[in-house]
Scaffold this motif. Structure first.
Motif, PDB file in Angstrom:
ATOM      1  N   ILE A 142       0.866  -1.175   0.000  1.00 32.34           N
ATOM      2  CA  ILE A 142       0.000   0.000   0.000  1.00 32.34           C
ATOM      3  C   ILE A 142       0.906   1.230   0.000  1.00 32.34           C
ATOM      4  O   ILE A 142       1.893   1.248   0.719  1.00 32.34           O
ATOM      5  N   PRO A 143       0.575   2.256  -0.786  1.00 33.15           N
ATOM      6  CA  PRO A 143       1.410   3.449  -0.745  1.00 33.15           C
ATOM      7  C   PRO A 143       1.430   4.053   0.655  1.00 33.15           C
ATOM      8  O   PRO A 143       0.405   4.122   1.319  1.00 33.15           O
ATOM      9  N   ARG A 144       2.610   4.416   1.110  1.00 33.58           N
ATOM     10  CA  ARG A 144       2.767   4.953   2.468  1.00 33.58           C
ATOM     11  C   ARG A 144       2.482   6.442   2.491  1.00 33.58           C
ATOM     12  O   ARG A 144       2.816   7.156   1.548  1.00 33.58           O
ATOM     13  N   ALA A 145       1.935   6.921   3.579  1.00 32.11           N
ATOM     14  CA  ALA A 145       1.734   8.353   3.749  1.00 32.11           C
ATOM     15  C   ALA A 145       2.962   8.960   4.419  1.00 32.11           C
ATOM     16  O   ALA A 145       3.603   8.312   5.230  1.00 32.11           O
ATOM     17  N   ILE A 153      -6.838  -2.695   5.070  1.00 31.16           N
ATOM     18  CA  ILE A 153      -5.383  -2.801   5.119  1.00 31.16           C
ATOM     19  C   ILE A 153      -4.970  -4.239   4.837  1.00 31.16           C
ATOM     20  O   ILE A 153      -5.767  -5.167   4.988  1.00 31.16           O
ATOM     21  N   PRO A 154      -3.737  -4.430   4.395  1.00 30.22           N
ATOM     22  CA  PRO A 154      -3.309  -5.805   4.135  1.00 30.22           C
ATOM     23  C   PRO A 154      -3.205  -6.606   5.431  1.00 30.22           C
ATOM     24  O   PRO A 154      -2.917  -6.048   6.490  1.00 30.22           O
ATOM     25  N   ALA A 199      -3.306   6.944   6.265  1.00 33.64           N
ATOM     26  CA  ALA A 199      -2.537   5.998   7.080  1.00 33.64           C
ATOM     27  C   ALA A 199      -3.334   4.705   7.144  1.00 33.64           C
ATOM     28  O   ALA A 199      -4.552   4.713   6.957  1.00 33.64           O
ATOM     29  N   ASP A 200      -2.651   3.601   7.369  1.00 36.66           N
ATOM     30  CA  ASP A 200      -3.360   2.318   7.460  1.00 36.66           C
ATOM     31  C   ASP A 200      -4.281   2.301   8.670  1.00 36.66           C
ATOM     32  O   ASP A 200      -5.394   1.798   8.603  1.00 36.66           O
ATOM     33  N   SER A 255       2.641  -1.241   8.624  1.00 36.18           N
ATOM     34  CA  SER A 255       1.455  -0.372   8.725  1.00 36.18           C
ATOM     35  C   SER A 255       1.848   1.035   9.152  1.00 36.18           C
ATOM     36  O   SER A 255       2.728   1.215   9.992  1.00 36.18           O
ATOM     37  N   THR A 256       1.150   2.007   8.596  1.00 30.96           N
ATOM     38  CA  THR A 256       1.359   3.391   9.035  1.00 30.96           C
ATOM     39  C   THR A 256       0.241   3.795   9.988  1.00 30.96           C
ATOM     40  O   THR A 256      -0.848   3.225   9.961  1.00 30.96           O
TER      41      THR A 256
END
Lengths: 442, 442
Positions: free
Chosen positions: A12-15, A41-42, B216-217, B160-161
Motif C-alpha cells: 500500500i502506498p505509504r503516507a 489494510i493488508p 494511514a493504514d 502499517s502506518t
C-alpha cells in the motif's frame, strides 16, 4: 532474514505526514490498479504464516465436538493443564478482603504501579528466590506468564533469532511467528525455517546437544519442561548458561512448574552462578496456586543483564511494561501476597502434592500397559511414548475408546511426535476412573 | 519504510537451523572484530527510539519528588486520571462471592475462555451496544484498553502506518514506536517522522481537517478525547468513517470515556452506519466503574471488518488473543457482569455524575481566573489553555504554588503545548480545596 517490505505480498502506498495528502495516490486510485483487492489494510504476513489454531483452543474444540457426538459420554479432561483443586481459604480470604475494601472510602485504591505492588514484589524475591539473590526491583508482576512471553517478544530487536526446546510450550513459537521472527513454515520438517529447534528426547535425556546447536539471540527454555515433564539438572543449566555467554544470547527461562520439582534440580535459572548476566525468568501463580483463572504471574529481569551496547535490559522492560500494561488486578495481587505467607505456602504445598500423587497414578497406569513413560516426577505432566505412532491418531483413539482428553505430542513441536501428554491436574476420583478406563480399554 | 536489517545499528550473524552451528561465526569471533561491544543481544532500535519515560510514571516521579522536597505540603493529585470513589457494593459483592467460591470444590473454576466469559460478552453487547448491533462473539474481554492497544499493534502488518489525534493518549504513539512504525523522532517538530499527527485544537473544534490529512493504514481515534475532553459529534464521526472507507484505513476507536458523554454525541463508533466495515473499538471498565486497579476492558472486532485480501480481521484477532493472552481474571469478570446489571448501571451512573460535578467545579474555577477552558462536559478532563506558555513550565508553577499535580499538555503530543490537563477524578473535598488554592494563588 528478508526485509519485511519485500516479504509483504501487497504493498500500500505509504503516507508521509510532512507533505499534503494530495500528492499521494489515494486508496481509490490504488484500487483501480488492483481490482482483486477489497478496501482495507493488508493482512499481516506474520499472522498469515501461523499454522493451525493455537493448540489449546484446538484441543478444546475437539473435546467439545466429541461431547456433542457422544452426549452420554463422561469425558475426563486430562488435556489442557487446568487446575481443579479449590484455592486454600487463607488466599481467597485475602482477595475477599480486598474486594470488600474497594467498596469503602478508606479501602478504595485505583491504579497500582505497573510493575506490581512493592510488597508482592518483595515477597516474590524473598520467598521464591532466597538462594539466588533476586531483588524486589527486578521482579515485574504480571497477569500471567503467557502474556509476558508476548511482552518480551515486543521488547526484542525485530531481527532477533529464536531457539526453542523441541517439544515445548507452543506460545514461544507462535508469538515468534506473530512478530515475524520465525520464517516460513516448512511442511516437510514441520518446522519454521528461522527457528532453532533444540531436540529434547529420551535419547539425550531431554537436554539438547548444545555442541551442535546453532546460535540464536534468544533461547526459550522451559524447566520443568511442558510437555515432557523433565527438569534440567544443575549441571545442564550450567551448560546452558555457559552456552548463552559464549554466544551472546539471552535465555528466557520459564519456571512456571518449579513448585513441582521433587529432586535437587534448580527451581530457578538464577541458582546458577552468572545466570543473571544472560537470563530473564518468567513464572506464574497459575499452577502452583490454582490461579489459572485468577491470573497472576511475574518476570524477573536482573539488573546485570545488558544489551551489547551496555544498556540495561531492565530499563527497556520497565518502559515496555509501563506502556503496554497497567498492572495486575489489585484483588488478585492481594491473593498472590497471601500465597507467599507461611500459611499460604504450607497450604499450597498440599495441593501440589495432591497433583503429584495423581501423576504417580497415571505413570503407574501407563507403565502397567507396557508403555515407556517420562515426566510426572518433577512436573504435573506425564509424557507417554507411542513409538512410531502418529500422535493425533493416538489422541483420537484414546478419546474414542476411553472418553479421555489428552494432548498429542506433535502439538508441542515435531520432536513431540510419537508421544502424548497427559495432565495430572484433576480430581482424584476422575484420575482413578481414568486409570481404570485406560487399563481396560487401551 | 527501510528494511529493519538496514536500520539496525549492530548486525549479529544469524543462525540458520538447517546447517550445523560450526559453519557460523561465533559470538567470540564476532566480538574480536567489534571490541566496543559487550556480550549480549543488540538493543531494539525501536525501544531506543522512544523519547522520555512513559508520561504517567514521569508525572508520578515529579509528584513524588515534590512531596519529598516539601514534606508538609498537602499534595492534591489531579494528574493521572485515577478514580477515587468506592465501587458500589453490588459490584464488589459479586467479586467477593466469586473469590469465596474459588475456595470450594463446587465453585472452583480454572482457565476461562481467552475471549472472556460468554455471559459477560453478551452483557457488554446487549447493555452497551444496544443501538449498534454488536454481537457477543465480536466482544473480546481483556484486562484493560491499554493492554489491548499493544495487542492490536501485534496484529497489524509490520509496515502499517499510523495516524493519531494531536494531542492524544500517549500509548498509541509509544506502542507504535515500540513496534517500529513511528520512524525517527524529530526534535524540531516534536513528532515521529512516520506518524500522521491530526491536529485537534480550538481552531478546528478539536476535529481534524480530514481533507488535508494524509492516508494511514491505522487511525487511532479517542472520543471523548483524552486529554481535550472533546467528544466528536455524529456528523464528525460519519466524516471519519467515510475518510477511512475512501482510504482503505482501519479506525481504532477508543471509547474509554463514553460513559461521561452528556449530549447527543455517539458513545460508540458503531452508532455510525458502515463503521463495522472499518473500525475496531477498544474500551474499559476503568473509568466508568472505578476499575483502574481492578483491571477489565474489552475490544469489539466486527465480523464485517476485512483485510484487503478478504480475510476477516476477527479471526486473526481471536488467534492473537488465544496466543498472547489467557483471559481476564475470573473474579474481575464477575464484577464486570455486576456492573452491567440494572442495579450496577444505576449505581455507577451516580459515580460518573459525581465526577462530572467535580469537572464543573474545576471548569468554573479556571474560567473565573479568566482562562479559556475546554472539556469537562463529556469527559472527566478539563483542558485549560495557557496560550504561548510552555506546558511543563505551567505544570511546575501550579505544583510549586498550589501543591496540585496536573499534566502538561505537551505530554500528549505537540498539539497539546500551551495547555494543561486537569483530572476531575478526586474526592469532593479535595476538588473544592484545589479550587480554593487555584483561585488564591494562580
Amino acid at each position: 532474514m528478508p526485509c519485511q517490505m519485500m516479504a509483504a505480498s501487497i504493498c500500500i502506498p505509504r503516507a508521509v505526514s510532512a507533505q499534503p495528502a494530495t500528492t499521494f495516490p489515494s486508496w481509490k486510485s490504488f484500487r483501480e490498479r488492483r481490482t482483486d483487492l477489497q478496501p482495507g489494510i493488508p493482512r499481516s504476513v506474520h499472522m498469515e504464516n501461523l499454522q493451525n489454531e493455537y493448540l489449546f483452543p484446538e484441543i478444546f474444540m475437539r473435546e467439545s465436538e466429541h461431547a456433542r457426538k457422544n452426549p452420554h459420554a463422561k469425558v475426563i479432561k486430562l488435556g489442557i493443564g487446568d487446575t481443579t483443586e479449590p484455592i486454600p481459604n487463607i488466599i481467597t480470604s485475602a482477595m475477599v478482603e480486598k474486594a470488600h475494601a474497594l467498596s469503602t472510602v478508606d479501602g478504595y485504591t485505583g491504579y497500582g504501579l505497573e510493575q506490581g505492588n512493592w510488597e508482592l514484589r518483595k515477597a516474590i524475591a524473598e520467598r521464591l528466590y532466597r538462594n539466588s539473590g533476586v531483588k524486589e526491583n527486578e521482579v515485574f508482576v504480571s497477569d500471567g506468564a503467557q502474556c509476558d512471553i508476548s511482552r518480551i517478544q515486543m521488547l526484542l530487536a525485530s531481527n532477533s533469532t529464536v531457539a526453542v526446546q523441541d517439544p515445548t510450550f507452543p506460545a514461544y513459537v507462535d508469538s515468534s511467528v506473530i512478530m515475524g521472527r520465525a520464517g516460513r513454515f516448512q511442511a516437510e520438517t514441520q518446522k519454521y525455517r528461522n527457528i532453532v529447534y533444540m531436540k529434547c528426547v529420551p535419547e539425550n535425556n531431554f537436554f539438547p546437544d548444545l555442541s551442535s546447536t546453532p546460535r540464536a539471540d534468544v533461547i526459550f527454555f522451559c524447566s520443568p519442561n511442558n510437555p515432557t515433564g523433565n527438569a534440567a539438572t544443575r549441571q545442564q543449566l550450567k551448560q546452558l548458561v555457559d552456552f548463552a555467554k559464549e554466544n551472546g544470547s539471552i535465555i528466557i527461562y520459564d519456571s512456571a512448574y518449579a513448585a513441582f520439582i521433587s529432586d535437587e534440580s534448580p527451581r530457578s535459572i538464577f541458582e546458577i552462578p552468572g545466570a543473571k548476566e544472560v537470563a530473564i525468568e518468567i513464572s506464574s501463580f497459575s499452577k502452583f496456586a490454582g490461579f489459572t483463572g485468577v491470573r497472576l504471574g511475574w518476570t524477573v529481569v536482573p539488573e546485570q543483564l545488558l544489551y551489547s551496547n551496555g544498556y540495561p535490559v531492565i530499563k527497556d522492560y520497565n518502559r515496555l511494561v509501563c506502556t503496554s500494561f497497567n498492572g495486575a488486578s489489585n484483588i488478585v495481587q492481594a491473593g498472590g501476597l497471601a500465597c507467599l505467607s507461611d500459611e499460604g505456602l504450607k497450604a499450597l504445598r498440599k495441593t501440589v502434592n495432591y497433583y503429584k500423587e495423581n501423576a504417580k497414578i497415571l505413570v503407574d497406569t501407563f507403565e502397567s500397559l507396557g508403555l515407556k513413560v517420562y515426566g510426572g516426577k518433577n512436573a504435573p505432566y506425564v509424557w507417554v511414548h507411542f513409538p512410531g505412532r502418529d500422535s493425533w491418531d493416538v489422541f483420537n483413539k484414546i478419546l474414542q475408546r476411553t472418553d479421555i482428553v489428552t494432548v498429542p505430542g506433535i502439538g508441542f513441536g515435531p520432536g513431540g511426535e510419537g508421544f502424548i501428554r497427559v495432565s495430572a491436574f484433576g480430581r482424584r476420583d476422575k484420575i482413578l476412573e481414568a486409570s481404570t478406563r485406560l487399563r481396560n480399554f487401551l
